[in-house]
Structure formats: C-alpha cells, structure tokens
Write an enzyme that holds these catalytic residues in place. Sequence first.
Site, mmCIF file in Angstrom:
data_model
loop_
_atom_site.group_PDB
_atom_site.id
_atom_site.type_symbol
_atom_site.label_atom_id
_atom_site.label_comp_id
_atom_site.label_asym_id
_atom_site.label_seq_id
_atom_site.Cartn_x
_atom_site.Cartn_y
_atom_site.Cartn_z
ATOM 1 N N ASP A 92 3.878 -1.783 -1.423
ATOM 2 C CA ASP A 92 4.291 -0.685 -2.266
ATOM 3 C C ASP A 92 5.328 -0.912 -3.301
ATOM 4 O OD1 ASP A 92 4.334 2.096 -2.670
ATOM 5 O OD2 ASP A 92 5.767 2.551 -1.209
ATOM 6 N N GLY A 93 5.064 -0.275 -4.284
ATOM 7 C CA GLY A 93 6.310 -0.169 -5.317
ATOM 8 C C GLY A 93 5.640 -0.515 -6.650
ATOM 9 N N ARG A 149 6.546 2.058 -9.745
ATOM 10 C CA ARG A 149 8.058 1.907 -10.113
ATOM 11 C C ARG A 149 8.608 0.790 -10.803
ATOM 12 N NH1 ARG A 149 10.184 3.153 -4.099
ATOM 13 N NH2 ARG A 149 7.787 2.893 -3.946
ATOM 14 N N TRP A 150 7.989 -0.674 -10.453
ATOM 15 C CA TRP A 150 8.349 -1.854 -11.000
ATOM 16 C C TRP A 150 7.777 -1.684 -12.409
ATOM 17 C CZ3 TRP A 150 5.122 -5.493 -13.450
ATOM 18 C CH2 TRP A 150 5.788 -6.829 -13.580
ATOM 19 N N HIS A 174 0.181 -2.480 -10.926
ATOM 20 C CA HIS A 174 -1.081 -2.717 -10.190
ATOM 21 C C HIS A 174 -1.536 -4.235 -10.641
ATOM 22 C CE1 HIS A 174 -0.534 1.171 -8.360
ATOM 23 N NE2 HIS A 174 -1.057 1.605 -9.531
ATOM 24 N N TRP A 198 -6.838 8.563 -3.065
ATOM 25 C CA TRP A 198 -7.881 9.042 -3.884
ATOM 26 C C TRP A 198 -7.313 10.385 -4.517
ATOM 27 C CZ3 TRP A 198 -12.024 6.504 -4.407
ATOM 28 C CH2 TRP A 198 -12.562 5.669 -3.525
ATOM 29 N N ARG A 214 -4.471 10.618 -6.375
ATOM 30 C CA ARG A 214 -4.087 10.177 -7.537
ATOM 31 C C ARG A 214 -5.026 10.655 -8.834
ATOM 32 N NH1 ARG A 214 -0.299 4.665 -6.845
ATOM 33 N NH2 ARG A 214 0.585 5.512 -4.722
ATOM 34 N N LEU A 225 -7.913 -18.058 8.213
ATOM 35 C CA LEU A 225 -7.174 -16.774 8.369
ATOM 36 C C LEU A 225 -8.234 -15.557 8.170
ATOM 37 C CD1 LEU A 225 -4.540 -15.098 7.711
ATOM 38 C CD2 LEU A 225 -4.991 -15.251 5.147
ATOM 39 N N LEU A 266 5.538 4.475 7.973
ATOM 40 C CA LEU A 266 4.244 3.682 8.132
ATOM 41 C C LEU A 266 3.111 4.257 7.269
ATOM 42 C CD1 LEU A 266 4.132 2.606 11.814
ATOM 43 C CD2 LEU A 266 4.576 1.132 9.717
ATOM 44 N N GLU A 288 6.771 -5.472 15.471
ATOM 45 C CA GLU A 288 8.233 -5.555 14.513
ATOM 46 C C GLU A 288 7.867 -5.223 13.320
ATOM 47 O OE1 GLU A 288 10.927 -6.390 16.265
ATOM 48 O OE2 GLU A 288 9.994 -6.886 18.101
HETATM 49 C C1 FPP Z 1 1.519 0.727 -4.182
HETATM 50 O O1 FPP Z 1 2.288 0.683 -5.644
HETATM 51 C C2 FPP Z 1 0.355 0.137 -4.371
HETATM 52 C C3 FPP Z 1 -1.053 0.537 -4.108
HETATM 53 C C4 FPP Z 1 -1.746 1.894 -4.564
HETATM 54 C C5 FPP Z 1 -1.914 -0.136 -3.378
HETATM 55 C C6 FPP Z 1 -1.658 -1.509 -3.530
HETATM 56 C C7 FPP Z 1 -2.594 -2.245 -4.888
HETATM 57 C C8 FPP Z 1 -2.344 -3.271 -5.383
HETATM 58 C C9 FPP Z 1 -1.374 -4.305 -4.843
HETATM 59 C C10 FPP Z 1 -3.075 -3.725 -6.431
HETATM 60 C C11 FPP Z 1 -4.626 -3.998 -6.081
HETATM 61 C C12 FPP Z 1 -4.792 -5.172 -5.170
HETATM 62 C C13 FPP Z 1 -5.777 -5.879 -5.090
HETATM 63 C C14 FPP Z 1 -5.810 -7.017 -4.091
HETATM 64 C C15 FPP Z 1 -7.113 -5.925 -6.022
HETATM 65 P P1 FPP Z 1 2.495 2.486 -5.716
HETATM 66 O O2 FPP Z 1 1.383 2.881 -7.170
HETATM 67 O O3 FPP Z 1 2.406 3.534 -4.592
HETATM 68 O O4 FPP Z 1 3.713 2.073 -6.491
HETATM 69 P P2 FPP Z 1 5.135 3.680 -6.474
HETATM 70 O O5 FPP Z 1 5.199 3.771 -5.117
HETATM 71 O O6 FPP Z 1 6.135 2.843 -7.048
HETATM 72 O O7 FPP Z 1 4.526 4.470 -7.204
#
Ligand code: FPP
Length: 240
Positions: free
Chosen positions: A12-13, A16-17, A29, A61, A63, A123, A187, A199
Amino acid sequence: LSNPKNVAIIMDGNGRWAQLRGKPRTYGHIKGARVAKKIVTECASQKLESLILYTFSTENWLRPATEVGFLMGLLRRYLKRETQSLVRQNIKFTVIGDVDRLPKDILEAVRFAETSTASNTGLKLVFALSYGSRAEITSAIKEIANRVLQGELEVSQIDENLVQRALQTSTLPDPDLIIRTSGEVRLSNFLLWQSAYSELYFTKTLWPDFNAEQLALAFVDYSNRTRKFGGIAKYEDATH
Ligand code: FPP
C-alpha cells in the site's frame, strides 16, 4: 522464533508516494511493481515457502478507469517480462481472486505464467488479483452447500478442514506473517480466514520505499514474538 516461512503483503501507498513527489499516482505504481519484483526475488533466495501479494482488490475496480487500465497494463507487462525469470528462479506462480473479471489477454498471460511454472518446486508466489476475502468465503459456502444438496456430504461432516479446502488458498499454508505498508492498520478484506493466527506487521514505509532491509526488519520483529495459537507459550508451560 525463526524467520517466517509463509508471508503475505498488502502493498500500500503507491499513490501517496507519487503525490509526495508531485507526480501522477501511476508513477508510484511503476515503482511499486519494481519493488514487488525485488521482494519476490529476495523471498525466493531466502527460501520462503510462500508469498502472497495483494496486487489488486475487488474494491480496486472502483478506481477511475484510467488508473485501473494502467494497473492492468503494468500487470500485463510484469507477466510477459517476468514469466521466464520466475521459471529460472524455480518459483511456482499462481493466482487467487475473481480472475474472470480480468481482461481476457491478462487472464491468458496469468494462465501462461501458471502453466510455465507449474512444475517448479521453490517459492510459491501467489498474486491476489481481483481478490476479496468475503467473496472467497462466500463461494466456499456455496460450493459446500451444493455438495450437501447433491447428497455428497452431510452437514455434520462440515468442519474447519473442509472449509479450508474449499478456499482458493487450499494448497497454501496460512501466513505466518502479514505485512502492510503505508501506515494503514487494517486487513482490508485480505485473507480473513487464513489470518486467524498470523502475526501482523504494520510499517509507515510506503510500498515504493520498501526493500530487502525493510523486509529483514519485519522478519526480526516477527522472530521476537511468541506465537501461542490460543494456548500458552512453551516457557510459561514449564512453570505450571
Ligand atoms: C497500493 O497503492 C497499490 C495497489 C493498488 C496494489 C499494488 C500494485 C502494485 C504494487 C503495482 C503492480 C504490481 C505488479 C506486481 C504488477 P495505492 O494506490 O492504494 O496507494 P495510496 O493508498 O497511497 O493511494
């Protein structure tokens, strides 16, 4: 405790990053996908048994179509580029989730990655795609109800093992450790049944800043905990 063998991550994040850098969310992303690739390799070389990555939730979906399209594009490229590398790393790739909702070509790329890595013994890498835990549990209930209706099963035979085997994670061990980045402490419909004794580790680090050192910190934190599974810890046991 030793290192966890079965890990799941809520990545997550990304948005924001990117926003912190004055860039569009998609920029986050792209970086997030690179980090995912590195963490997969790290977990494979540390001989973990399984790694489940929350890559796309059912809620995702909702978004804007442009962002969904961008994430699908990233996934398409990841699968096309990485399948051979997964084969070489002896990683067995599978997915969980309502993958029939994915664009057809992506579903094909998913199936290709699964078949290409099916005989790998290292893995177990699982992408949760269009995944929601309540939907997963609901379809397990439907499947079991149908078996009862067909007369294959008695209600009295329904136990936790049977429910576990009806989930999409039936061939996977429950996670020892679930990591969530970006400071959110929940979660979000991820592995609700499977996390009963996991954990939980939350870090403020945003997913694009996550790396092998951060993963090692999470593992150290985990190894300092005492897992009791509802019982009492071994050292307490000795005093009674
Ligand atoms: C969370 O950031 C990210 C997602 C929507 C899911 C994870 C997707 C990736 C890591 C990129 C694609 C990965 C692969 C392996 C192809 P967010 O958009 O929710 O961030 P925010 O909470 O800051 O808005």
